[in-house]
Write a protein that holds these residues in place. Structure first.
Motif, mmCIF file in Angstrom:
data_model
loop_
_atom_site.group_PDB
_atom_site.id
_atom_site.type_symbol
_atom_site.label_atom_id
_atom_site.label_comp_id
_atom_site.label_asym_id
_atom_site.label_seq_id
_atom_site.Cartn_x
_atom_site.Cartn_y
_atom_site.Cartn_z
ATOM 1 N N HIS A 150 -1.348 5.150 2.803
ATOM 2 C CA HIS A 150 -0.694 3.856 2.565
ATOM 3 C C HIS A 150 -1.133 2.812 3.581
ATOM 4 O O HIS A 150 -1.399 1.663 3.229
ATOM 5 C CB HIS A 150 0.828 4.021 2.615
ATOM 6 C CG HIS A 150 1.366 4.763 1.434
ATOM 7 N ND1 HIS A 150 2.600 5.342 1.420
ATOM 8 C CD2 HIS A 150 0.814 5.021 0.232
ATOM 9 C CE1 HIS A 150 2.797 5.942 0.246
ATOM 10 N NE2 HIS A 150 1.726 5.758 -0.475
ATOM 11 N N GLN A 192 -6.920 -3.546 1.049
ATOM 12 C CA GLN A 192 -6.527 -4.591 0.108
ATOM 13 C C GLN A 192 -7.064 -5.954 0.523
ATOM 14 O O GLN A 192 -7.396 -6.776 -0.312
ATOM 15 C CB GLN A 192 -4.994 -4.634 0.043
ATOM 16 C CG GLN A 192 -4.456 -5.486 -1.078
ATOM 17 C CD GLN A 192 -2.955 -5.696 -0.968
ATOM 18 O OE1 GLN A 192 -2.399 -5.669 0.125
ATOM 19 N NE2 GLN A 192 -2.315 -5.883 -2.086
ATOM 20 N N PHE A 214 -3.942 12.110 -0.223
ATOM 21 C CA PHE A 214 -3.557 11.014 -1.099
ATOM 22 C C PHE A 214 -2.036 10.924 -1.165
ATOM 23 O O PHE A 214 -1.372 11.919 -1.368
ATOM 24 C CB PHE A 214 -4.127 11.252 -2.509
ATOM 25 C CG PHE A 214 -3.656 10.227 -3.507
ATOM 26 C CD1 PHE A 214 -4.200 8.966 -3.525
ATOM 27 C CD2 PHE A 214 -2.630 10.521 -4.390
ATOM 28 C CE1 PHE A 214 -3.750 8.013 -4.418
ATOM 29 C CE2 PHE A 214 -2.175 9.578 -5.298
ATOM 30 C CZ PHE A 214 -2.731 8.319 -5.304
ATOM 31 N N GLY A 215 -1.513 9.715 -0.995
ATOM 32 C CA GLY A 215 -0.072 9.520 -1.104
ATOM 33 C C GLY A 215 0.667 9.655 0.200
ATOM 34 O O GLY A 215 1.859 9.436 0.258
ATOM 35 N N GLY A 216 -0.042 10.048 1.275
ATOM 36 C CA GLY A 216 0.601 10.167 2.572
ATOM 37 C C GLY A 216 0.673 8.815 3.278
ATOM 38 O O GLY A 216 0.160 7.810 2.792
ATOM 39 N N SER A 217 1.307 8.835 4.455
ATOM 40 C CA SER A 217 1.496 7.571 5.176
ATOM 41 C C SER A 217 0.169 7.022 5.690
ATOM 42 O O SER A 217 -0.010 5.807 5.774
ATOM 43 C CB SER A 217 2.471 7.779 6.338
ATOM 44 O OG SER A 217 2.019 8.815 7.181
ATOM 45 N N LYS A 276 3.295 6.721 15.003
ATOM 46 C CA LYS A 276 2.935 5.352 14.619
ATOM 47 C C LYS A 276 3.569 4.935 13.298
ATOM 48 O O LYS A 276 3.627 5.721 12.360
ATOM 49 C CB LYS A 276 1.409 5.227 14.505
ATOM 50 C CG LYS A 276 0.723 5.412 15.850
ATOM 51 C CD LYS A 276 -0.767 5.590 15.716
ATOM 52 C CE LYS A 276 -1.342 6.054 17.059
ATOM 53 N NZ LYS A 276 -2.699 6.591 16.910
ATOM 54 N N THR A 277 4.010 3.710 13.233
ATOM 55 C CA THR A 277 4.505 3.174 11.967
ATOM 56 C C THR A 277 3.295 2.855 11.091
ATOM 57 O O THR A 277 2.181 2.718 11.598
ATOM 58 C CB THR A 277 5.293 1.860 12.173
ATOM 59 O OG1 THR A 277 4.367 0.852 12.599
ATOM 60 C CG2 THR A 277 6.376 1.996 13.227
ATOM 61 N N PRO A 278 3.492 2.721 9.772
ATOM 62 C CA PRO A 278 2.361 2.328 8.919
ATOM 63 C C PRO A 278 1.703 1.030 9.411
ATOM 64 O O PRO A 278 0.487 0.895 9.375
ATOM 65 C CB PRO A 278 3.010 2.136 7.547
ATOM 66 C CG PRO A 278 4.199 3.032 7.576
ATOM 67 C CD PRO A 278 4.696 3.001 8.993
ATOM 68 N N LEU A 327 -4.562 1.627 2.731
ATOM 69 C CA LEU A 327 -4.557 0.754 1.545
ATOM 70 C C LEU A 327 -4.234 -0.690 1.927
ATOM 71 O O LEU A 327 -4.801 -1.627 1.371
ATOM 72 C CB LEU A 327 -3.533 1.262 0.524
ATOM 73 C CG LEU A 327 -4.005 2.401 -0.369
ATOM 74 C CD1 LEU A 327 -2.820 3.017 -1.102
ATOM 75 C CD2 LEU A 327 -5.032 1.907 -1.379
ATOM 76 N N THR A 328 -3.336 -0.837 2.885
ATOM 77 C CA THR A 328 -2.987 -2.188 3.339
ATOM 78 C C THR A 328 -4.210 -2.878 3.937
ATOM 79 O O THR A 328 -4.419 -4.071 3.740
ATOM 80 C CB THR A 328 -1.892 -2.102 4.428
ATOM 81 O OG1 THR A 328 -0.891 -1.199 3.986
ATOM 82 C CG2 THR A 328 -1.280 -3.438 4.708
#
Lengths: 158, 131
Positions: free
Chosen positions: B73, B80, B67-70, B38-40, B76-77
């Motif tokens: 991220h 947000q 933390f910091g993996g795809s 899967k894409t982000p 987080l999107t």
């Protein structure tokens, strides 16, 4: 700019890049070449947060990426360059940059994409963009992590 | 009710959930998401869909494996743009169990710190000499 890796990966900076590739190749700098991220302070902070402090990180739009490469900036640093899509690499190449080899590290499933490898799913547009790179003698090396063997996929995208 | 979505590399999320059942017993309000292939953006869309399909007004702890993996991220999107989601990175089994035991005991705002404390407390060097 000596490039130790030019990679297509739709996740940009993430675990495979930081724990796998950066550990193996020890770049001085990671360059994220992406118009959207270059314009988003929030995304830039998110990506920077996952890189260890001794590795510098830069974010360039595609135009600027081509300019930096053509002007040979960072020539004293080992640079790992990340692109989100084949289309973005093509855009930079069409501005006159040449790459010897591009690592295809992650192009994941989207509607209409067909599986080539478990981490490479290509749409017709992706194929057209990759073909354009092949036409310019770029070696397309599919490899997710350094510990797995690379696979040259030039013949599979034409 | 606080729900959970576990977003991890591979089947780790599903396995954590399955294993937690052997300790806690049956539970609901938790879902596993596997990032493979899967894409982000696909991943973020999938999380959005799970939230949209969930009970109205539910709030979510989204666990990610690192933390910091795809996965992080992508989450987080989602976070947000919403006020009903909190992300906790570094999920482990004690943390998931703490979620199941505590989700109705502490407030949504306190829950992430409680889970992080429990998860951290379980990570330690252990030696027979300590006992």
């Amino acid at each position: 700019m000596p490039l130790c890796l030019v990679r297509i990966d739709d996740r940009l900076i993430h675990g495979q890049v930081v724990l796998g590739w950066a550990r193996a190749l020890k770049p001085d700098r990671i360059v994220v070449a992406n118009d959207r991220v270059a314009e988003s302070p929030w995304e830039r902070r998110v990506y920077t947060s996952s890189v260890p402090g001794h590795v510098k990180v830069s974010f360039f739009g595609l135009e600027e990426t081509a300019r930096e490469l053509l002007n040979n900036l960072f020539k004293n640093e080992a640079v790992m360059m990340l692109f989100e899509t084949a289309k973005d690499v093509r855009a930079v190449v069409e501005k006159g940059v040449s790459f010897e080899e591009v690592n295809v590290g992650g192009i994941h499933y989207r509607t209409g994409a067909e599986e080539l490898l478990p981490y490479v799913f290509l749409t017709d547009d992706d194929r057209a963009d990759l073909r354009e790179l092949v036409k310019r003698n770029v070696k397309l090396s599919a490899q997710d992590i350094p510990g797995n063997p690379p696979r040259i996929i030039n013949a599979l995208v034409v | 009710m606080v729900n959970a979505i576990l977003v991890t590399h591979g089947d780790l999320a599903a396995e954590l959930m399955r294993t937690a059942r052997s300790v806690f017993g049956e539970y609901d309000g938790c879902q596993a998401v596997n990032n493979e292939g899967k894409t982000p953006q696909t991943l973020a869309d999938e999380i959005e869909r799970l939230i949209a399909a969930g009970p109205p007004g539910a709030r979510y702890i989204v666990f990610v494996d690192f933390f910091g993996g795809s996965c992080c991220h992508a989450c987080l999107t989602v976070e947000q743009a919403r006020d009903d989601v909190r992300i906790v990175a570094g999920v482990n089994l004690p943390m998931l169990l703490a979620f199941l035991y505590k989700r109705e005991e502490v407030t949504f705002e306190q829950l992430p710190d409680e889970l992080i404390a429990r998860g951290r407390n379980s990570i330690r060097r252990v030696s027979a000499d300590d006992f």
